[in-house]
Design an enzyme around this catalytic site. Structure first.
Site, short mmCIF file in Angstrom:
data_model
loop_
_atom_site.label_atom_id
_atom_site.label_comp_id
_atom_site.label_asym_id
_atom_site.label_seq_id
_atom_site.Cartn_x
_atom_site.Cartn_y
_atom_site.Cartn_z
N SER A 122 0.63 4.07 1.38
CA SER A 122 0.84 4.74 2.67
C SER A 122 1.94 4.07 3.47
O SER A 122 2.66 4.73 4.23
CB SER A 122 -0.46 4.75 3.47
OG SER A 122 -1.43 5.47 2.76
N ARG A 124 0.87 -1.19 0.00
CA ARG A 124 0.00 0.00 0.00
C ARG A 124 0.90 1.23 0.00
O ARG A 124 1.91 1.27 0.71
CB ARG A 124 -0.89 0.02 1.23
CG ARG A 124 -1.97 -1.05 1.22
CD ARG A 124 -2.90 -0.85 2.41
NE ARG A 124 -3.59 0.43 2.34
CZ ARG A 124 -3.86 1.18 3.41
NH1 ARG A 124 -3.49 0.80 4.61
NH2 ARG A 124 -4.48 2.33 3.26
N GLU A 148 6.51 -11.08 3.20
CA GLU A 148 7.96 -10.95 3.45
C GLU A 148 8.18 -9.49 3.82
O GLU A 148 8.41 -8.64 2.97
CB GLU A 148 8.72 -11.33 2.19
CG GLU A 148 8.41 -12.74 1.69
CD GLU A 148 8.45 -12.87 0.17
OE1 GLU A 148 8.84 -11.92 -0.53
OE2 GLU A 148 8.08 -13.93 -0.33
N GLY A 150 4.34 2.11 1.93
CA GLY A 150 5.53 2.28 1.10
C GLY A 150 6.23 3.60 1.42
O GLY A 150 7.47 3.68 1.45
N ARG A 151 5.44 4.61 1.71
CA ARG A 151 6.03 5.93 2.04
C ARG A 151 6.72 5.92 3.38
O ARG A 151 7.45 6.84 3.73
CB ARG A 151 4.92 6.99 2.00
CG ARG A 151 4.35 7.20 0.62
CD ARG A 151 3.08 8.03 0.67
NE ARG A 151 2.27 7.78 -0.52
CZ ARG A 151 1.67 8.73 -1.22
NH1 ARG A 151 1.80 9.99 -0.87
NH2 ARG A 151 0.96 8.42 -2.27
N1 LIG Z 1 4.08 -13.34 -0.90
C1 LIG Z 1 3.50 -14.52 -1.16
C2 LIG Z 1 3.49 -15.02 -2.47
C3 LIG Z 1 2.89 -16.26 -2.69
N2 LIG Z 1 2.32 -16.94 -1.67
C4 LIG Z 1 1.65 -18.23 -1.89
C5 LIG Z 1 0.67 -18.16 -3.06
C6 LIG Z 1 1.38 -18.86 -4.16
O1 LIG Z 1 0.46 -19.47 -5.05
C7 LIG Z 1 2.22 -19.87 -3.40
C8 LIG Z 1 3.41 -20.38 -4.15
O2 LIG Z 1 4.15 -19.31 -4.62
P1 LIG Z 1 5.30 -19.57 -5.70
O3 LIG Z 1 4.78 -20.43 -6.81
O4 LIG Z 1 5.89 -18.25 -6.03
O5 LIG Z 1 6.33 -20.38 -4.79
P2 LIG Z 1 7.13 -21.72 -5.07
O6 LIG Z 1 7.38 -21.91 -6.55
O7 LIG Z 1 8.32 -21.69 -4.19
O8 LIG Z 1 6.09 -22.81 -4.52
P3 LIG Z 1 5.59 -24.16 -5.23
O9 LIG Z 1 6.81 -24.98 -5.49
O10 LIG Z 1 4.62 -24.76 -4.26
O11 LIG Z 1 4.91 -23.71 -6.53
O12 LIG Z 1 2.62 -19.18 -2.22
C9 LIG Z 1 2.35 -16.42 -0.39
O13 LIG Z 1 1.83 -17.03 0.55
N3 LIG Z 1 2.94 -15.23 -0.15
#
Ligand SMILES: Nc1ccn([C@H]2C[C@H](O)[C@@H](COP(=O)(O)OP(=O)(O)OP(=O)(O)O)O2)c(=O)n1
Length: 219
Positions: free
Chosen positions: A107, A105, A133, A109-110
């Protein structure tokens, strides 16, 4: 095609797209996205005793993290340079013909708070809460409170629905995840994950802990 507010509402009402709990649709449904709130649980990497994370090692990445749960009304302070895993409060179900992008978002990000380092896609077929993350790229600590709107999801309708959506059929590792989940990269095919998964299934079959007689639930 990106879904507008009216498109999102229609798909939610039809029931194949799920965002729950959606406590305040008027607030959370934005012109072309849905705002998601921060959950209570956080996973922090232990700084000590981590010589190096080897993605292919038997040691699960989850062994390197510790969980902190923040009560309602309390704060989780994210310090400059911190990297922690959080979760959305909402659980989503993405139908096979939609792709969802996890965005920040403005807000926040700022304030230099970002919600993902690199993984911003929720696959067609994905079900579960979303692991954030979280990082503070700025110079001042920022207090995060569970329940605050921290992220937004943008939905794109695909030309054709995925033939093999995210899920157990393709060994997807995060299907139905609850709360923040550490990397399960050891489950990748390249690191022998298929073999390990089949060994775990074999163990589960022979282990008395998992038999109905012993009241086990299996793995
Ligand atoms: N910030 C994020 C991004 C994704 N996901 C969830 C939703 C995605 O559908 C799932 C899998 O994401 P990826 O396909 O990018 O990850 P991998 O390739 O590592 O997983 P897999 O091997 O299960 O496909 O994780 C999540 O919880 N948080």
């Amino acid at each position: 095609m990106i879904l507008s507010d009216a498109d999102i509402l229609r798909r939610l009402e039809e029931g194949d797209l799920v965002v729950e709990p959606l406590d305040d649709p008027d607030l959370q449904i934005q012109p072309a996205s849905v705002d998601l709130r921060l959950g209570h649980e956080f996973l922090e990497f232990q700084r000590a005793n981590i010589p190096c994370i080897h993605p292919g090692s038997e040691q699960e990445v989850s062994e390197y993290v510790s969980e902190t749960v923040i009560d309602e009304g309390e704060e989780f302070v994210l310090h400059p340079g911190d990297f922690v895993l959080g979760t959305t409060k909402e659980r989503v179900e993405i139908p096979p013909d939609l792709l969802a992008n996890v965005e920040g978002r403005s807000s926040l990000g700022r304030l230099a708070i970002v919600v993902h380092a690199t993984a911003g896609l929720c696959d067609p077929g994905y079900r579960g809460q979303i692991t954030l993350e979280l990082s503070n790229l700025g110079t001042a600590p920022v207090a995060l409170t569970p329940g605050m709107r921290i992220s937004q999801l943008v939905f794109t309708e695909m030309k054709n629905a995925a033939e093999r959506p995210y899920g157990s059929d393709r060994g997807s590792k995060y299907q139905d995840q609850r709360g923040p989940q550490a990397s399960r990269i050891q489950g990748d095919h390249e690191f022998g994950g298929d073999q390990r998964a089949s060994e775990r299934r074999e163990d589960a079959r022979v282990s008395p802990r998992n038999s109905e007689e012993f009241g086990g639930e299996g793995r």
